[in-house]
Structures are given as C-alpha cells and as structure tokens.
Design a protein around this motif. Structure first.
Motif, PDB file in Angstrom:
ATOM      1  N   UNK A   1       8.165 -58.616  -1.467  1.00 35.78           N
ATOM      2  CA  UNK A   1       9.361 -57.810  -1.188  1.00 35.78           C
ATOM      3  C   UNK A   1      10.573 -58.676  -0.844  1.00 35.78           C
ATOM      4  N   UNK A   2      10.402 -60.011  -0.954  1.00 43.00           N
ATOM      5  CA  UNK A   2      11.463 -60.980  -0.625  1.00 43.00           C
ATOM      6  C   UNK A   2      11.889 -60.873   0.842  1.00 43.00           C
ATOM      7  N   UNK A   3      10.883 -60.743   1.703  1.00 36.63           N
ATOM      8  CA  UNK A   3      11.092 -60.827   3.143  1.00 36.63           C
ATOM      9  C   UNK A   3      10.412 -62.110   3.612  1.00 36.63           C
ATOM     10  N   UNK A   4      11.137 -62.991   4.259  1.00 38.63           N
ATOM     11  CA  UNK A   4      10.552 -64.235   4.761  1.00 38.63           C
ATOM     12  C   UNK A   4      11.144 -64.550   6.122  1.00 38.63           C
ATOM     13  N   UNK A   5      10.327 -65.117   7.011  1.00 39.56           N
ATOM     14  CA  UNK A   5      10.790 -65.519   8.335  1.00 39.56           C
ATOM     15  C   UNK A   5      11.035 -67.022   8.330  1.00 39.56           C
ATOM     16  N   UNK A   6      12.303 -67.407   8.443  1.00 43.82           N
ATOM     17  CA  UNK A   6      12.667 -68.826   8.389  1.00 43.82           C
ATOM     18  C   UNK A   6      12.332 -69.484   9.722  1.00 43.82           C
ATOM     19  N   UNK A   7      11.711 -70.658   9.645  1.00 42.48           N
ATOM     20  CA  UNK A   7      11.360 -71.424  10.837  1.00 42.48           C
ATOM     21  C   UNK A   7      12.246 -72.659  10.899  1.00 42.48           C
ATOM     22  N   UNK A   8      13.197 -72.655  11.820  1.00 41.09           N
ATOM     23  CA  UNK A   8      14.167 -73.737  11.901  1.00 41.09           C
ATOM     24  C   UNK A   8      13.650 -74.868  12.801  1.00 41.09           C
TER      25      UNK A   8
ATOM     26  N   UNK B   1      20.941 -64.768  -1.118  1.00 40.11           N
ATOM     27  CA  UNK B   1      20.250 -64.705  -2.411  1.00 40.11           C
ATOM     28  C   UNK B   1      19.125 -63.686  -2.405  1.00 40.11           C
ATOM     29  N   UNK B   2      18.484 -63.512  -1.247  1.00 40.51           N
ATOM     30  CA  UNK B   2      17.386 -62.546  -1.149  1.00 40.51           C
ATOM     31  C   UNK B   2      17.885 -61.138  -0.864  1.00 40.51           C
ATOM     32  N   UNK B   3      19.189 -61.017  -0.567  1.00 35.69           N
ATOM     33  CA  UNK B   3      19.763 -59.702  -0.280  1.00 35.69           C
ATOM     34  C   UNK B   3      19.189 -59.077   0.969  1.00 35.69           C
ATOM     35  N   UNK B   4      18.985 -59.888   2.001  1.00 32.97           N
ATOM     36  CA  UNK B   4      18.328 -59.391   3.208  1.00 32.97           C
ATOM     37  C   UNK B   4      19.250 -58.505   4.040  1.00 32.97           C
ATOM     38  N   UNK B   5      18.770 -57.323   4.388  1.00 34.54           N
ATOM     39  CA  UNK B   5      19.485 -56.462   5.331  1.00 34.54           C
ATOM     40  C   UNK B   5      19.174 -56.869   6.772  1.00 34.54           C
ATOM     41  N   UNK B   6      18.010 -57.485   6.968  1.00 32.48           N
ATOM     42  CA  UNK B   6      17.558 -57.907   8.299  1.00 32.48           C
ATOM     43  C   UNK B   6      16.813 -59.222   8.129  1.00 32.48           C
TER      44      UNK B   6
ATOM     45  N   UNK C   1      22.809 -71.221  13.281  1.00 33.37           N
ATOM     46  CA  UNK C   1      22.228 -70.345  12.250  1.00 33.37           C
ATOM     47  C   UNK C   1      22.818 -68.942  12.355  1.00 33.37           C
ATOM     48  N   UNK C   2      22.924 -68.419  13.570  1.00 31.81           N
ATOM     49  CA  UNK C   2      23.510 -67.082  13.758  1.00 31.81           C
ATOM     50  C   UNK C   2      24.949 -67.064  13.252  1.00 31.81           C
ATOM     51  N   UNK C   3      25.720 -68.098  13.586  1.00 33.30           N
ATOM     52  CA  UNK C   3      27.117 -68.166  13.153  1.00 33.30           C
ATOM     53  C   UNK C   3      27.228 -68.258  11.635  1.00 33.30           C
ATOM     54  N   UNK C   4      26.345 -69.037  10.996  1.00 33.32           N
ATOM     55  CA  UNK C   4      26.364 -69.161   9.531  1.00 33.32           C
ATOM     56  C   UNK C   4      26.027 -67.832   8.873  1.00 33.32           C
ATOM     57  N   UNK C   5      25.066 -67.121   9.418  1.00 35.75           N
ATOM     58  CA  UNK C   5      24.705 -65.808   8.868  1.00 35.75           C
ATOM     59  C   UNK C   5      25.850 -64.811   9.035  1.00 35.75           C
ATOM     60  N   UNK C   6      26.523 -64.821  10.182  1.00 38.97           N
ATOM     61  CA  UNK C   6      27.650 -63.905  10.398  1.00 38.97           C
ATOM     62  C   UNK C   6      28.783 -64.182   9.405  1.00 38.97           C
ATOM     63  N   UNK C   7      28.992 -65.454   9.070  1.00 41.56           N
ATOM     64  CA  UNK C   7      30.047 -65.808   8.105  1.00 41.56           C
ATOM     65  C   UNK C   7      29.677 -65.397   6.692  1.00 41.56           C
ATOM     66  N   UNK C   8      28.437 -65.666   6.308  1.00 46.08           N
ATOM     67  CA  UNK C   8      28.046 -65.522   4.904  1.00 46.08           C
ATOM     68  C   UNK C   8      27.475 -64.156   4.552  1.00 46.08           C
ATOM     69  N   UNK C   9      26.753 -63.557   5.473  1.00 44.94           N
ATOM     70  CA  UNK C   9      26.152 -62.233   5.212  1.00 44.94           C
ATOM     71  C   UNK C   9      26.404 -61.345   6.429  1.00 44.94           C
ATOM     72  N   UNK C  10      27.659 -60.937   6.639  1.00 47.53           N
ATOM     73  CA  UNK C  10      28.026 -60.225   7.867  1.00 47.53           C
ATOM     74  C   UNK C  10      27.305 -58.901   8.075  1.00 47.53           C
ATOM     75  N   UNK C  11      26.789 -58.299   7.021  1.00 45.15           N
ATOM     76  CA  UNK C  11      26.107 -57.012   7.180  1.00 45.15           C
ATOM     77  C   UNK C  11      24.623 -57.173   7.532  1.00 45.15           C
TER      78      UNK C  11
ATOM     79  N   UNK D   1      12.546 -55.311   9.763  1.00 46.19           N
ATOM     80  CA  UNK D   1      13.758 -54.566   9.435  1.00 46.19           C
ATOM     81  C   UNK D   1      13.597 -53.072   9.642  1.00 46.19           C
ATOM     82  N   UNK D   2      12.485 -52.532   9.160  1.00 42.10           N
ATOM     83  CA  UNK D   2      12.222 -51.095   9.337  1.00 42.10           C
ATOM     84  C   UNK D   2      12.089 -50.759  10.822  1.00 42.10           C
ATOM     85  N   UNK D   3      11.392 -51.628  11.552  1.00 38.33           N
ATOM     86  CA  UNK D   3      11.208 -51.388  12.982  1.00 38.33           C
ATOM     87  C   UNK D   3      12.534 -51.449  13.734  1.00 38.33           C
ATOM     88  N   UNK D   4      13.426 -52.349  13.312  1.00 32.63           N
ATOM     89  CA  UNK D   4      14.727 -52.439  13.965  1.00 32.63           C
ATOM     90  C   UNK D   4      15.507 -51.136  13.788  1.00 32.63           C
ATOM     91  N   UNK D   5      15.462 -50.575  12.584  1.00 34.06           N
ATOM     92  CA  UNK D   5      16.175 -49.319  12.325  1.00 34.06           C
ATOM     93  C   UNK D   5      15.631 -48.199  13.208  1.00 34.06           C
TER      94      UNK D   5
END
Length: 296
Positions: A39-46, A82-87, A109-119, A269-273
């Motif tokens: 489903x193109x859901x992945x948890x990135x480990x920084x 690229x993955x079109x992640x909503x969450x 990472x949070x700041x980069x995500x807010x800039x590039x994928x604000x939604x 994502x579903x649980x967050x909603x």
C-alpha cells in the motif's frame, strides 16, 4: 501473513534504497511489511541503522553508529511526496552518543516534511533521550508533530531483562512532558504482550498511561526475531487481546489498537483519523454540557 512479493512492495523497497533511507519495517523484521509496503506505507527510521542500546526484544543492530546523514530530512520528505503519503511515521534508533540524543534530526525531518508535503500529518516515535529528555522533547514539540509516540514496551517488572538500558518511569515522564509542552499534540504509547507479563500488570500500565494523559495505546504480540532474543513466554489469544482492548477503552483512551499483529505504526494513518474524530466528538460533548450548565 503473506510473503512480500507484490510490485508495490518492490517499488517501495527501491525508493527507500534510492534515497538511502532505512525503515523500521525491515530492521525490526515486522510481520506486516508485505501488506504495508504494497500500500506504499513505510515507517522511516532516521539517524542510521545502528542503535546504541541492546534491548532483548529488538532486531535492530547494536554498536557504534555512523555520522548523521545531513540529507536524511530532505530525502524523507521526497519519499513522502513520491509515495503520496497522507500520514507518515518517523522513528529512530537510540543515539546515546549524540549530545541531543538525535532530537535535532527529528526537528529537521518535521520541518522538511512541512515544507515539501504540508498536507501530510506527521507521527514521530522517539527514543527516551536518556539524560537529555526535557530539552529534546521541548525542541521536538516546538517543531509541531501531530502525534508523539514513545513506547513503554513492557511492564515495569520486566524492564531489567527486556529493556535494560531504559527506565519505565523515565519513559512515563517523557509522555507527560509532551502534554505539558503542548496539550494539542496527540500522545501514543504501546506495549508488547507475551513476554511473561501478568494481566493486572498490563492494567496498571494502562492506568499509568492515562495518568500521563496518553491518548492512544497499542498492544501487540511479541515475536522473537532470532534465537538470541528474549523468548516468547506466551502466545496471547485474539480473545484476550479483544478483552484488553475493551478495558483500555473503558479507561478513557481516545483510540485503542489491540491484536496479535498490532504494531506501533500499523494502520497509523487510519487510526490517527479515528483518534482526531474522537477528540472532536469529546470536545463537542464537553462544550455542549458547559452551555447547558450556563443556561441553567
């Protein structure tokens, strides 16, 4: 669970390799990887793929980590786009070698995500930042994630053998600190079952979480990643997981995930909603009751 063989799985894997990103899905040998990556859901480990701790349940490598990758925040944001992640869920290894425990990388990472994928809504799963917790939590909360997750992992009695580098009450304090800094950030925590815990000990962990105002609890079956790791003491039945879930809901959690295959970021994502809708409904009830009292 089905073996990960779909084209969606392979596309996700290629993208992670192209961007030089690690995932907890792979490093922790998660049983849900086939379903999630399809489903193109992945948890990135920084912060790399080498941890400075050696917890008895975890499959992530232990040792001296490499230098922090300065491109990791931007590459994470590129992957989310690229993955079109909503969450998106971002976690990390423990980095006791860093002065801030790695907190600034979470901020970047949070700041980069807010800039590039604000939604895209952002969920982070952090370590305990041993000895550096207060400032680390403050920095990350100021960056404004939507969900702050920190797992208690097991009951206090089992910490010396299962999570020897951590302290149960220090982890509870971290969750309290998040709410103290920003009550609007959802907090989340989870435990594994099947490590030898007793039923009443699990109930006490739930109470401790609620005392820290944790919004969301996850409970899943511990699976032994290799023979060197802690043994599975019990395979908890689905019926028992359902019963634990019902008790957790009665204790007032906004959201509960309790099943053998539940993991911190599974269906996040579903649980967050659902959790966000539950908070809105709760606030509406409180406001309505206040108006009715004012009218009296």
């Amino acid at each position: 669970m089905r073996a990960p063989v779909s084209e969606g799985y392979h596309e996700t894997r290629r993208l992670m390799r192209e961007l030089n990103l690690n995932t907890v899905c792979e490093e922790a040998a998660c049983p849900n990887i086939g379903e999630c990556w399809t489903k193109k859901h992945a948890t990135v480990m920084i912060l790399g793929d080498v941890c400075t701790r050696a917890c008895a349940f975890c499959n992530v490598k232990t040792g001296m980590p490499r230098a922090v990758d300065p491109m990791e925040p931007e590459n994470t944001a590129i992957a989310a786009a690229k993955m079109g992640l909503e969450h998106i869920v971002i976690t990390s290894v423990d980095r006791d070698d860093l002065p801030d425990g790695g907190a600034m990388q979470f901020v970047k990472v949070i700041e980069a995500l807010r800039r590039n994928t604000p939604s895209t809504t952002i969920e982070i799963l952090t370590p305990d930042f041993r000895g550096k917790m207060r400032r680390a939590v403050e920095m990350i909360c100021e960056a404004g994630p939507d969900v702050y997750n920190h797992n208690l992992e097991t009951v206090p009695r089992l910490y010396p053998t299962i999570r020897p580098g951590a302290r149960y009450y220090a982890s509870l304090r971290l969750l309290e600190e998040v709410k103290a800094h920003n009550p609007l950030i959802f907090t989340k925590s989870g435990i594994m079952l099947g490590l030898g815990e007793q039923r009443l000990e699990v109930h006490q962990v739930m109470d401790d979480m609620r005392s820290a105002e944790v919004d969301f609890i996850t409970m899943g079956q511990y699976l032994q990643p290799t023979p060197k790791h802690a043994n599975v003491e019990e395979f908890v039945t689905p019926k028992a997981f359902t019963a634990y879930g019902a008790i957790a809901r009665a204790k007032g959690f906004l959201q509960v995930a309790s099943s053998p295959l539940t993991r911190s970021s599974y269906h996040a994502g579903d649980d967050f909603a659902v959790m966000r809708a539950a908070r809105e409904e709760k606030l509406a009830r409180v406001n309505k009751a206040s108006r009715e009292r004012a009218g009296d």
